[in-house]
Design a protein around this motif. Structure first.
Motif, PDB file in Angstrom:
ATOM      1  N   UNK A 165     -64.173 -22.613   7.179  1.00 25.36           N
ATOM      2  CA  UNK A 165     -64.706 -21.574   6.309  1.00 25.36           C
ATOM      3  C   UNK A 165     -63.732 -21.288   5.171  1.00 25.36           C
ATOM      4  N   UNK A 166     -64.207 -20.611   4.131  1.00 28.44           N
ATOM      5  CA  UNK A 166     -63.322 -20.343   2.998  1.00 28.44           C
ATOM      6  C   UNK A 166     -62.032 -19.631   3.432  1.00 28.44           C
ATOM      7  N   UNK A 167     -60.942 -19.983   2.734  1.00 28.15           N
ATOM      8  CA  UNK A 167     -59.673 -19.311   3.024  1.00 28.15           C
ATOM      9  C   UNK A 167     -59.855 -17.806   2.879  1.00 28.15           C
ATOM     10  N   UNK A 168     -59.077 -17.065   3.614  1.00 26.71           N
ATOM     11  CA  UNK A 168     -59.095 -15.601   3.601  1.00 26.71           C
ATOM     12  C   UNK A 168     -60.358 -15.028   4.238  1.00 26.71           C
ATOM     13  N   UNK A 169     -61.062 -15.856   5.039  1.00 21.71           N
ATOM     14  CA  UNK A 169     -62.248 -15.367   5.747  1.00 21.71           C
ATOM     15  C   UNK A 169     -61.834 -14.662   7.021  1.00 21.71           C
ATOM     16  N   UNK A 170     -62.558 -13.614   7.335  1.00 25.90           N
ATOM     17  CA  UNK A 170     -62.530 -13.064   8.684  1.00 25.90           C
ATOM     18  C   UNK A 170     -63.964 -13.149   9.188  1.00 25.90           C
ATOM     19  N   UNK A 171     -64.117 -13.538  10.449  1.00 21.66           N
ATOM     20  CA  UNK A 171     -65.466 -13.760  10.959  1.00 21.66           C
ATOM     21  C   UNK A 171     -65.709 -12.977  12.233  1.00 21.66           C
ATOM     22  N   UNK A 172     -66.983 -12.787  12.500  1.00 26.20           N
ATOM     23  CA  UNK A 172     -67.434 -12.201  13.755  1.00 26.20           C
ATOM     24  C   UNK A 172     -68.534 -13.121  14.275  1.00 26.20           C
ATOM     25  N   UNK A 173     -68.545 -13.357  15.565  1.00 28.10           N
ATOM     26  CA  UNK A 173     -69.488 -14.277  16.184  1.00 28.10           C
ATOM     27  C   UNK A 173     -70.146 -13.568  17.362  1.00 28.10           C
ATOM     28  N   UNK A 174     -71.463 -13.761  17.486  1.00 30.75           N
ATOM     29  CA  UNK A 174     -72.184 -13.127  18.580  1.00 30.75           C
ATOM     30  C   UNK A 174     -73.253 -14.079  19.104  1.00 30.75           C
ATOM     31  N   UNK A 175     -73.086 -14.527  20.345  1.00 34.19           N
ATOM     32  CA  UNK A 175     -74.139 -15.294  21.009  1.00 34.19           C
ATOM     33  C   UNK A 175     -75.165 -14.278  21.497  1.00 34.19           C
ATOM     34  N   UNK A 176     -76.448 -14.537  21.222  1.00 30.53           N
ATOM     35  CA  UNK A 176     -77.432 -13.509  21.541  1.00 30.53           C
ATOM     36  C   UNK A 176     -78.623 -13.989  22.367  1.00 30.53           C
ATOM     37  N   UNK A 231     -70.979 -14.304  11.117  1.00 30.41           N
ATOM     38  CA  UNK A 231     -70.887 -13.561   9.854  1.00 30.41           C
ATOM     39  C   UNK A 231     -69.445 -13.584   9.386  1.00 30.41           C
ATOM     40  N   UNK A 232     -69.261 -13.642   8.079  1.00 33.20           N
ATOM     41  CA  UNK A 232     -67.915 -13.665   7.538  1.00 33.20           C
ATOM     42  C   UNK A 232     -67.809 -12.908   6.228  1.00 33.20           C
ATOM     43  N   UNK A 233     -66.637 -12.333   6.012  1.00 32.98           N
ATOM     44  CA  UNK A 233     -66.320 -11.634   4.766  1.00 32.98           C
ATOM     45  C   UNK A 233     -64.896 -12.012   4.371  1.00 32.98           C
ATOM     46  N   UNK A 234     -64.552 -11.704   3.136  1.00 35.01           N
ATOM     47  CA  UNK A 234     -63.177 -11.881   2.688  1.00 35.01           C
ATOM     48  C   UNK A 234     -62.317 -10.834   3.372  1.00 35.01           C
ATOM     49  N   UNK A 235     -61.076 -11.200   3.710  1.00 38.47           N
ATOM     50  CA  UNK A 235     -60.208 -10.272   4.441  1.00 38.47           C
ATOM     51  C   UNK A 235     -59.982  -8.963   3.689  1.00 38.47           C
ATOM     52  N   UNK A 236     -60.155  -8.964   2.359  1.00 39.74           N
ATOM     53  CA  UNK A 236     -60.008  -7.728   1.581  1.00 39.74           C
ATOM     54  C   UNK A 236     -61.102  -6.716   1.910  1.00 39.74           C
ATOM     55  N   UNK A 237     -62.263  -7.225   2.305  1.00 41.01           N
ATOM     56  CA  UNK A 237     -63.399  -6.352   2.633  1.00 41.01           C
ATOM     57  C   UNK A 237     -63.115  -5.579   3.915  1.00 41.01           C
ATOM     58  N   UNK A 238     -62.534  -6.260   4.902  1.00 40.59           N
ATOM     59  CA  UNK A 238     -62.093  -5.578   6.114  1.00 40.59           C
ATOM     60  C   UNK A 238     -63.015  -5.710   7.309  1.00 40.59           C
ATOM     61  N   UNK A 239     -62.415  -5.441   8.468  1.00 38.50           N
ATOM     62  CA  UNK A 239     -63.121  -5.537   9.751  1.00 38.50           C
ATOM     63  C   UNK A 239     -64.280  -4.545   9.866  1.00 38.50           C
TER      64      UNK A 239
END
Length: 137
Positions: free
Chosen positions: A89-100, A114-122
């Motif tokens: 994934x793009x550098x500086x990504x933080x991701x969340x994963x959910x098996x449903x 789902x992923x966002x830039x680390x600047x966006x935040x958890x």
């Protein structure tokens, strides 16, 4: 779809192609629009039970596991494998994963990534994931 990712623009189709070329996951749907944000990406993924069985059989005899234990193993292994793709994934990504879901008709496990830039935040990432899971139910 293009998203603003930190100080650059990222094409979600390119991320989708990397996922499909480099992992055992299939991208069922690009859910980036469903995040209602212009700075996040999201995908509905699936992974075959057969692939998961190969991995699980290295540690367990599948026949010895109860259906509940097998379900738990499928879900946690799917999430673990999806989390491992963070390098794609793009550098500086933080991701969340959910098996449903264990989809018996397609014989696969469904996962949301789902992923966002680390600047966006958890915090915002958790909001995005909550919104996506709600859409799937």
């Amino acid at each position: 779809m293009y998203i603003a990712f930190g100080r650059r623009v990222v094409d979600t189709d390119e991320i989708k192609e990397k996922i499909e070329e480099s992992t055992e996951f299939k991208v069922l749907k690009d859910m980036s629009k469903g995040t209602k944000r212009e700075d996040s990406f999201a995908y509905n993924l699936s992974i075959s039970i057969d692939i998961l069985n190969e991995i699980i059989s290295d540690d367990y005899s599948i026949d010895d596991l109860s259906e509940d234990d097998l379900f738990d193993e499928y879900m946690s292994l799917s999430e673990e494998l999806a989390t491992d793709m963070e390098d794609l994934l793009p550098e500086e990504s933080i991701i969340d994963v959910k098996a449903y879901k264990w989809d018996l008709s397609d014989n696969d496990i469904r996962v949301v990534l789902a992923g966002v830039n680390e600047e966006v935040g958890e915090g915002k990432l958790k909001d995005v994931m909550r919104r996506l899971v709600t859409q799937l139910e």
